[in-house]
Design a protein around this motif. Sequence first.
Motif, short mmCIF file in Angstrom:
data_model
loop_
_atom_site.label_atom_id
_atom_site.label_comp_id
_atom_site.label_asym_id
_atom_site.label_seq_id
_atom_site.Cartn_x
_atom_site.Cartn_y
_atom_site.Cartn_z
N ILE A 1 0.89 -1.16 0.00
CA ILE A 1 0.00 0.00 0.00
C ILE A 1 0.93 1.21 0.00
N ASP A 2 0.92 1.93 -1.12
CA ASP A 2 1.90 2.99 -1.35
C ASP A 2 1.74 4.12 -0.31
N GLN A 3 2.87 4.52 0.29
CA GLN A 3 2.89 5.57 1.33
C GLN A 3 1.93 5.24 2.48
N GLU B 1 11.32 6.32 -2.23
CA GLU B 1 10.36 6.61 -3.29
C GLU B 1 9.85 5.32 -3.94
N THR B 2 8.68 5.44 -4.56
CA THR B 2 8.03 4.31 -5.22
C THR B 2 8.97 3.59 -6.19
N VAL B 3 9.58 4.35 -7.06
CA VAL B 3 10.37 3.76 -8.16
C VAL B 3 11.62 3.06 -7.64
N VAL C 1 -3.58 5.63 -1.75
CA VAL C 1 -3.29 6.30 -0.47
C VAL C 1 -2.16 7.32 -0.67
N ASP C 2 -1.14 6.93 -1.43
CA ASP C 2 -0.02 7.83 -1.73
C ASP C 2 -0.51 9.13 -2.37
N LYS C 3 -1.42 8.99 -3.32
CA LYS C 3 -1.92 10.16 -4.04
C LYS C 3 -2.63 11.13 -3.09
N THR D 1 4.93 -1.44 2.69
CA THR D 1 4.78 -0.25 1.87
C THR D 1 6.12 0.08 1.22
N ASP D 2 6.11 1.13 0.41
CA ASP D 2 7.35 1.52 -0.27
C ASP D 2 8.00 2.75 0.39
N HIS D 3 7.35 3.33 1.38
CA HIS D 3 7.87 4.47 2.16
C HIS D 3 6.73 5.00 3.00
N GLY D 4 7.08 5.77 4.04
CA GLY D 4 6.06 6.51 4.76
C GLY D 4 5.89 7.88 4.11
ZN LIG Z 1 5.35 5.27 -3.29
#
Ligand SMILES: [Zn+2]
Length: 541
Positions: A40-42, A77-79, A273-275, A333-336
């Motif tokens: 779940i991104d961010q 970051e995501t990437v 969620v990131d957005k 996740t990929d970051h907070g």
């Molecule tokens: Zn991300």
Amino acid sequence: MSRARVIVVLGAIVAAIALVPISAHARAVEPPKRVMIVVIDQFLPEYVDRFDMENVRAVMDDGVNFRRALLGHMAAETVITHNVLTSGLFPKHMGWSDEVFRDVDDVLGEGAGAYHVTSSLGCSQFEAMLAAEGYPKLDDYLGGQFISVGQKPTAVCPAGHPADPEDIIVHIGSRNSDCDGDGTNNWRSPGGVNIPDYISANCERFYVDAASSTTYGTGTTSPAWMYPLDGNRFAVGTDEDHLGGDVWTADAAIELMKNEPSWKGMMISFGSVDKMAHMWGTDDDGPSGEGDDVYEQAHLPYTARKADEQVGRVLAQLDAQGLRDETLVVLTTDHGGQTAERYHGLDGANRGNFNWYYGADGDEDYREPQPALAPLIATGNVGFNYQDGHIATWANDNSPEALERTAAAMRRLPDVIASYVRDGDRYRRVGPLGRMNLREFIWWLRHAKGLIDTMAAPYGPDVVGLLRDDVSYGVEGDHGGHQAKIQRIPMAFSWPGLKPQKRGERIRAVDVLPTVLELMDIDPMAGHPLDGRAYRLPRHR
Ligand SMILES: [Zn+2]
Ligand SMILES: [Zn+2]
């Protein structure tokens, strides 16, 4: 106790300890045969309780839950993280280490040293970057079909292995279709690699209305307007036949699970969620009623609950197909992220990319910087710049004197606490520390050096500025940096063969791949050392 008794008791203890590894090897339970990584991104750990995410909580409670997990690398970051998770490598060994990529070896064919903004790269370019480094990915270790699905190319392309002919990568692609017949190509079609027919069928379920005029109020409201919604890529929308957002990702994942029953590995990345956190900040408590207010779709409370529902749906599909017993689920996740209490971008409509980037690559020009960056740009040594919760500079002149001068200018930018110059595979701090409170200082002392060094590579930034907590140069909510709120992440491993356990170690994203391999009884590959370490998860016997 007599001396003889003591010896007998000690002997029994020694024998018991000696027996543990033997019985662990002779385990009755077969190791899992599949792995599903759910991102779940961010996703901040506190969201589980704040938004009462019951499906996520169940995964954490049923499995091994690392409550003090750290992302463990930069850029956060995501990437970057989607490839850290699936390679077990730090960014400095991956081939790219920040949102901006300097192509020192001309891997992408636009000339040695050409700059690329990674958010506009496609899967074939990520494959070229992977191939240039030549390391194995999770799909190579698993040895079967790997499926990567989510809304964003920057999540699913780096997670997968585009060159593998049996693998499938699916994301929401470009605006190239007119499914509602209004004369404008404002619908997005599925993008990716080896996209199956049941996903790509023209204007069917997996096409979404992506009219940039459909912003659910975010196009005209500060601070969301810097990075507004553009139709139903991150918003769910109201068209029941073409729902977007995380519902799109779950629907695609479930369709893939039904049609590709022999998959071995899967990455499902929920991007909404990131957005919302980028637009409003990580504390967003905007419209959260249970009613039918369409604007609630553009906010965090609705979106977090919706993401939780999708996690539940995907796990239910595993159950429905009888795969739960053989599938290890990793939820992370990929970051907070953090909210800009001190903001150094420009708050205006569609300013997001211009706040994040300074520079021009083959297809984009972002040279309209926020005033806060002016002293850095005035050094004349900025080839490209990227700034969110950290500031990264790719220099024109890499001589020691020029870098020192650039780092000194970096250090004087607002809320920069420490300035670094790259020295081979590490960074060296230059100049005095900036103002911090005690909590920031302790975190910086413990973590900053280790984190920043993970991105030290020729393709990475030459000069880096670390920022105080709750500072952003990008948009209202942002990530990228070393700060506690960005680095603290949820991390849970769930499989019926595991004993539920709460753990206190600081497992990192880079440790996921070795930990998965250990549990699945898969050996690391000779000649390809991993940066992560395996955590031994407690099995039922
Ligand atoms: Zn991300
Ligand atoms: Zn993001």
